[in-house]
Design an enzyme around this catalytic site. Structure first.
Site, PDB file in Angstrom:
ATOM      1  N   THR A  27       7.668   3.471   0.278  1.00 34.96           N
ATOM      2  CA  THR A  27       7.380   4.509  -0.717  1.00 34.96           C
ATOM      3  C   THR A  27       6.634   5.621   0.012  1.00 34.96           C
ATOM      4  OG1 THR A  27       5.183   3.671  -1.337  1.00 34.96           O
ATOM      5  CG2 THR A  27       7.074   2.719  -2.498  1.00 34.96           C
ATOM      6  N   ALA A  56       2.945   1.422   1.528  1.00 36.80           N
ATOM      7  CA  ALA A  56       2.147   2.201   0.577  1.00 36.80           C
ATOM      8  C   ALA A  56       1.327   3.187   1.400  1.00 36.80           C
ATOM      9  CB  ALA A  56       1.245   1.280  -0.238  1.00 36.80           C
ATOM     10  N   VAL A  82       0.499  -0.702   5.261  1.00 37.60           N
ATOM     11  CA  VAL A  82      -0.178   0.578   5.033  1.00 37.60           C
ATOM     12  C   VAL A  82       0.538   1.673   5.824  1.00 37.60           C
ATOM     13  CG1 VAL A  82      -2.339   1.853   5.291  1.00 37.60           C
ATOM     14  CG2 VAL A  82      -2.392  -0.571   4.641  1.00 37.60           C
ATOM     15  N   LYS A  83       0.867   2.761   5.127  1.00 41.10           N
ATOM     16  CA  LYS A  83       1.585   3.859   5.785  1.00 41.10           C
ATOM     17  C   LYS A  83       0.595   4.989   6.078  1.00 41.10           C
ATOM     18  CE  LYS A  83       6.220   5.759   4.911  1.00 41.10           C
ATOM     19  NZ  LYS A  83       7.122   6.195   3.810  1.00 41.10           N
ATOM     20  N   VAL A  84       0.595   5.437   7.317  1.00 38.34           N
ATOM     21  CA  VAL A  84      -0.306   6.536   7.703  1.00 38.34           C
ATOM     22  C   VAL A  84       0.521   7.636   8.366  1.00 38.34           C
ATOM     23  CG1 VAL A  84      -2.294   4.986   8.060  1.00 38.34           C
ATOM     24  CG2 VAL A  84      -0.844   5.586  10.007  1.00 38.34           C
TER      25      VAL A  84
END
Ligand code: G3P
Length: 218
Positions: A27, A56, A82-84
């Site tokens: 997402t 996310a 975790v998306k950074v």
């Protein structure tokens, strides 16, 4: 090759997960906004549908807040990734989170140099955006080939290449021929992959001939 689906639409994810072909979900803030639903609720629901990684994305731009957001997101479910963003603060955050055993997807990658940095920061996935490069007249798939070549030269780099911003099945096939680890597909592209006019034509002919026999399998 793993297939993720690039959407925050829970109904669509349910439908595609039922095929047994989904390995994960990605997402981003734009997809969450499109869903019109609360971010954390959506992520928890998706994590309950799909066993694989569910990306996310943090929304802060400074390391300290990104890290706090990353910890909160990772606490939602065991399969949160975790998306950074690929910035200096993003990669600092990636380094810390991956050191803690949290999966990290580094997004908004548009160059091989950026992909090399992300791998050194311990990213689980690097997300090069092929469609957005094509959109500005550059060759998105060439970037995928470059990243695969670089990562292959250093077997200690464990980062998986996650082809993102996919626009059509040809992107997927090209990525598969190069040996990319993952492609994240808009639901429409995943559905297009099932289709071929000769399949439809052939099936119609088989069914018509079968009807003439008057038989039934069951
Ligand atoms: O989720 C990241 C990426 O797949 C976005 O794609 O179509 O907005 O360029 P797109």
């Amino acid at each position: 090759m793993k297939f993720f689906v690039d959407t925050a639409d829970v109904k669509e994810i349910q439908e595609l997960a039922a095929t047994g072909l989904l390995d994960g979900v990605t997402t981003n803030p734009s997809l969450i906004a499109k869903s019109g639903r609360p971010f954390l609720d959506v992520i928890k629901e998706i994590c309950a549908i799909v066993d694989g990684p569910v990306s996310a994305e943090v929304t802060a731009t400074d390391h300290k807040t990104m890290l706090a957001e990353g910890h909160k997101l990772a606490g939602l479910a065991k399969n949160v990734c975790v998306k950074v963003p690929l910035t200096m603060d993003g990669l600092k955050t990636c380094k810390v989170l991956s050191g803690e055993g949290i999966q990290v997807n580094v997004t908004l990658c548009f160059s091989a140099a950026q992909a090399l940095l992300a791998a050194k920061a311990g990213a689980t996935f690097i997300s090069p955006f092929v469609g957005r490069l094509d959109d500005i007249g550059q060759d998105g798939m060439e970037l995928i080939a470059d990243i695969i070549a670089i990562y292959s030269a250093y077997p200690n780099l464990k980062t998986e290449v996650l082809v993102a911003s996919v626009r059509h099945p040809v992107h997927v096939v090209s990525a598969a021929k190069m040996g990319a680890d993952v492609a994240t597909l808009p639901p429409a592209v995943l559905k297009q992959m099932f289709n071929h006019p000769l399949t439809d034509k052939g099936l119609a002919a088989f069914l018509a001939d079968w009807a003439k026999t008057g038989q039934s399998v069951l």
